[in-house]
Design a protein around this motif. Structure first.
Motif, mmCIF file in Angstrom:
data_model
loop_
_atom_site.group_PDB
_atom_site.id
_atom_site.type_symbol
_atom_site.label_atom_id
_atom_site.label_comp_id
_atom_site.label_asym_id
_atom_site.label_seq_id
_atom_site.Cartn_x
_atom_site.Cartn_y
_atom_site.Cartn_z
ATOM 1 N N HIS A 39 32.170 54.576 7.652
ATOM 2 C CA HIS A 39 33.246 54.850 6.700
ATOM 3 C C HIS A 39 34.667 53.936 7.284
ATOM 4 O O HIS A 39 34.848 54.137 8.468
ATOM 5 C CB HIS A 39 33.880 56.357 6.322
ATOM 6 C CG HIS A 39 32.842 57.072 5.616
ATOM 7 N ND1 HIS A 39 31.694 57.602 6.195
ATOM 8 C CD2 HIS A 39 32.824 57.266 4.333
ATOM 9 C CE1 HIS A 39 30.867 58.322 5.152
ATOM 10 N NE2 HIS A 39 31.506 58.021 4.044
ATOM 11 N N TRP A 48 38.247 54.254 8.439
ATOM 12 C CA TRP A 48 39.185 55.187 9.074
ATOM 13 C C TRP A 48 40.520 55.342 8.205
ATOM 14 O O TRP A 48 41.354 56.398 8.443
ATOM 15 C CB TRP A 48 39.315 55.110 10.557
ATOM 16 C CG TRP A 48 38.132 55.095 11.130
ATOM 17 C CD1 TRP A 48 36.741 55.494 10.802
ATOM 18 C CD2 TRP A 48 38.015 55.002 12.721
ATOM 19 N NE1 TRP A 48 35.833 55.498 11.681
ATOM 20 C CE2 TRP A 48 36.539 55.036 13.050
ATOM 21 C CE3 TRP A 48 38.801 54.760 13.575
ATOM 22 C CZ2 TRP A 48 35.933 55.198 14.131
ATOM 23 C CZ3 TRP A 48 38.104 54.479 14.782
ATOM 24 C CH2 TRP A 48 36.874 54.819 15.350
ATOM 25 N N GLY A 59 38.926 55.792 4.047
ATOM 26 C CA GLY A 59 37.812 56.771 3.799
ATOM 27 C C GLY A 59 36.667 56.165 2.888
ATOM 28 O O GLY A 59 35.558 56.940 2.783
ATOM 29 N N SER A 73 33.229 54.388 1.911
ATOM 30 C CA SER A 73 31.879 54.094 2.662
ATOM 31 C C SER A 73 31.606 52.525 2.390
ATOM 32 O O SER A 73 31.537 52.041 1.142
ATOM 33 C CB SER A 73 30.827 54.984 2.088
ATOM 34 O OG SER A 73 29.431 54.561 2.780
#
Length: 223
Positions: free
Chosen positions: A145, A147, A150, A152
């Protein structure tokens, strides 16, 4: 006050006066503690042969009434690493010394787990050990993911200012899906062979994390 006992790893030894040492330990039950080893620098001190890093230790100490406790006994057990790996082990302890602070109740198990990785025969064992230690300290995120947002992302991502980010959050050093999967796989015990380019990228990722948190760079992570 009754004496206390615990399993420990020695992190640091700081000279105090002409004959004594202040010793920082990571202990199994009491976290990181600092103890005065009185007379430890004297030639005939009972501590002289025992206060060594990278050994399993059993320590006994007398807590201070209002400050630092006093070390009263040290029993040295087996070595954590082979002699050929001791320099890497000392680098790992130097990083751990900055990650875990006095009063913290974690560190002992985390450093022992990283030392076990360092004791392996894998070519990237130092990268594995340091990465796992940084992850245990909460300085890393999930490699699947971004950072920042968030999301994917199953494609190339980027390493910018010691963070894994997706393209919309900003560019940086390219981190391929293969490298991210390889890092996860090797830390789970799988046999993974890293290319020179991937090993270099992983080392740079660690270097940036250490720099971001003002940890003095070791020779292995200094450009």
């Amino acid at each position: 006050m009754a004496e206390m006992h615990d399993h420990a790893l020695l992190l640091r030894r700081i000279p105090y006066g002409d004959t004594s040492l202040i010793c920082h330990f990571l202990t199994e039950q009491h976290g990181r503690i600092a103890l005065m080893a009185r007379g430890a620098k004297r030639p005939k001190s009972v501590f002289r042969a025992s206060l060594e890093p990278l050994y399993a230790l059993n320590i006994t100490w007398r807590p201070g009434r209002s400050g630092m406790g006093t070390l009263t006994d040290v029993q040295r057990g087996s070595a954590c690493l082979a002699v050929s790996q001791s320099m890497d082990g000392l680098e790992l302890l130097a990083i751990a010394s900055r990650l875990f602070h006095e009063g913290d109740h974690q560190g002992f198990e985390e450093v022992n787990a990283s030392l076990q990785l360092l004791a392996s025969s894998h070519a990237q064992r130092l990268l594995m050990a340091v990465w796992q230690l940084l992850d245990a300290a909460g300085w890393l995120g999930d490699l699947s993911h971004c950072w920042q947002c968030g999301s994917s992302v199953d494609q190339e991502m980027y390493w910018r200012q010691a963070q894994l980010v997706c393209a919309p959050c900003g560019g940086g050093m390219t981190i391929s899906t293969g490298l991210r999967k390889s890092i996860v796989a090797v830390l789970s015990g799988q046999q993974v062979r890293f290319s020179i380019a991937d090993a270099s990228s992983w080392s740079e990722m660690i270097r940036q994390v250490l720099m971001r948190h003002d940890i003095r760079l070791t020779d292995s992570f200094r450009k």
